[in-house]
Design an enzyme around this catalytic site. Sequence first.
Site, mmCIF file in Angstrom:
data_model
loop_
_atom_site.group_PDB
_atom_site.id
_atom_site.type_symbol
_atom_site.label_atom_id
_atom_site.label_comp_id
_atom_site.label_asym_id
_atom_site.label_seq_id
_atom_site.Cartn_x
_atom_site.Cartn_y
_atom_site.Cartn_z
ATOM 1 N N TYR A 26 0.806 -1.225 0.000
ATOM 2 C CA TYR A 26 0.000 0.000 0.000
ATOM 3 C C TYR A 26 0.838 1.274 0.000
ATOM 4 O O TYR A 26 0.298 2.372 -0.055
ATOM 5 C CB TYR A 26 -0.975 -0.008 1.186
ATOM 6 C CG TYR A 26 -2.091 -0.986 0.943
ATOM 7 C CD1 TYR A 26 -1.813 -2.337 0.837
ATOM 8 C CD2 TYR A 26 -3.397 -0.575 0.783
ATOM 9 C CE1 TYR A 26 -2.815 -3.258 0.585
ATOM 10 C CE2 TYR A 26 -4.405 -1.492 0.537
ATOM 11 C CZ TYR A 26 -4.112 -2.823 0.437
ATOM 12 O OH TYR A 26 -5.106 -3.726 0.180
ATOM 13 N N LYS A 75 3.010 -14.748 5.104
ATOM 14 C CA LYS A 75 3.291 -15.686 4.005
ATOM 15 C C LYS A 75 4.820 -15.792 3.901
ATOM 16 O O LYS A 75 5.418 -15.588 2.840
ATOM 17 C CB LYS A 75 2.639 -15.153 2.713
ATOM 18 C CG LYS A 75 2.688 -16.074 1.522
ATOM 19 C CD LYS A 75 1.664 -17.191 1.556
ATOM 20 C CE LYS A 75 1.905 -18.176 0.433
ATOM 21 N NZ LYS A 75 1.027 -19.359 0.497
ATOM 22 N N ASP A 107 -3.055 -18.065 3.593
ATOM 23 C CA ASP A 107 -4.031 -18.882 2.842
ATOM 24 C C ASP A 107 -4.726 -19.868 3.780
ATOM 25 O O ASP A 107 -5.954 -20.041 3.736
ATOM 26 C CB ASP A 107 -3.397 -19.578 1.628
ATOM 27 C CG ASP A 107 -1.980 -20.074 1.865
ATOM 28 O OD1 ASP A 107 -1.474 -19.887 2.993
ATOM 29 O OD2 ASP A 107 -1.382 -20.665 0.958
ATOM 30 N N ASP A 136 -6.532 -6.134 4.705
ATOM 31 C CA ASP A 136 -7.603 -5.623 3.850
ATOM 32 C C ASP A 136 -8.489 -6.794 3.398
ATOM 33 O O ASP A 136 -9.719 -6.765 3.514
ATOM 34 C CB ASP A 136 -6.958 -4.925 2.637
ATOM 35 C CG ASP A 136 -7.970 -4.123 1.843
ATOM 36 O OD1 ASP A 136 -9.138 -4.041 2.265
ATOM 37 O OD2 ASP A 136 -7.594 -3.570 0.792
#
Length: 333
Positions: free
Chosen positions: A124, A171, A204, A228
């Site tokens: 972002y 991740k 995930d 988000d």
Amino acid sequence: MSYDVTLILGDGIGPEVINATKLILDSCPIKFNWDIVEAGESSIKKYGTPLPQNVIDSINRNKIALKGPVTTPIGTGFKSVNVTLRQTFDLYANIRPVKTIAGVPSKYDNVNLIIVRENSEDLYKGIEHMVGDDAAESIKIITRKASERIVDFAFNLAVKEKRKKVTSVHKANIMKCTDGLFLNCSRKVAQNYPEIVYEEMIVDAMSMKLVMSPEKYDVLVMPNLYGDILSDLAAGLVGGLGMVPGANIGNDIAIFEPVHGSAPDIAGQNKANPTAAILSSVMMLRYLGELDIADSIENALNLVLKQEEYKTFDMGGNTGTIEFAKAVIKELK
Ligand code: ATP
């Protein structure tokens, strides 16, 4: 007591849900001096920018804002207003409590988690460029300072809210440098809070687990992008985007806003659910230390949500935004 608060109505359903919320706040025994300023699509036409300087000045002055969703039209070259506000005021923590509410149709009945989203960096930052005509690059920035600060914020919140567990979402198996750094910071900060259970989850797997057994999760802390996406997923566990409030917190400035966007499909039809905006104002009241008034608005809202006759469109009913707010005011009295 009186408070000076910047009020940004926003785009789409923003003016409807924020005015409904304002109506409720104005019926409370504290006074708000609203500094109503414009940002978003309407400002582009009027001022040539979606974020005029007077909005920044107002927030700097009042230190507190209640805000509706603001759209940044795609392809106009303007940077997102939401991202710019968060970065300008270093509102590094985005807090989104996601809670089952009695009477709200949902597939789950026991969700009570808080998403703590890092709000100042990650993809972002918007550092992107074309590489020739056929490739593009976006740079993901993760720093030790921002990661430690947000994880510490999440643990602190867990202690304050008497929560038991913090889950760090990442991740790092693929993004070994960036998410690896976030994870290392999480582990380091977790050591300062031995009374809180600490766990880690790959984003995930987290998505699947939230859908399968959301009741197992408590406080979730994560970098900006995952925050988000998982916020919208989590909203789906408790009746949709109309239900989830949010707060952007910095060191001395805070902006409160619902998680949802401008929902152009239902804008201007008095159909939007103002619950997320009302709960955002409840978060604002608690931030201001007005705990009793915050509790009474939340209780009145909960009473209304339990009643069959007050269901907005997203809950399968046809109560209008304003009628819903008036029902909350009636319960308050
Ligand atoms: P953005 O990209 O601006 O964050 P979004 O992709 O999250 O937006 P929204 O505009 O928030 O999308 O809304 C998605 C859909 O959810 C809307 O089209 C609308 O149908 C529904 N929705 C969102 N907020 C509300 C609300 N307050 N009341 C009722 N329905 C809502």
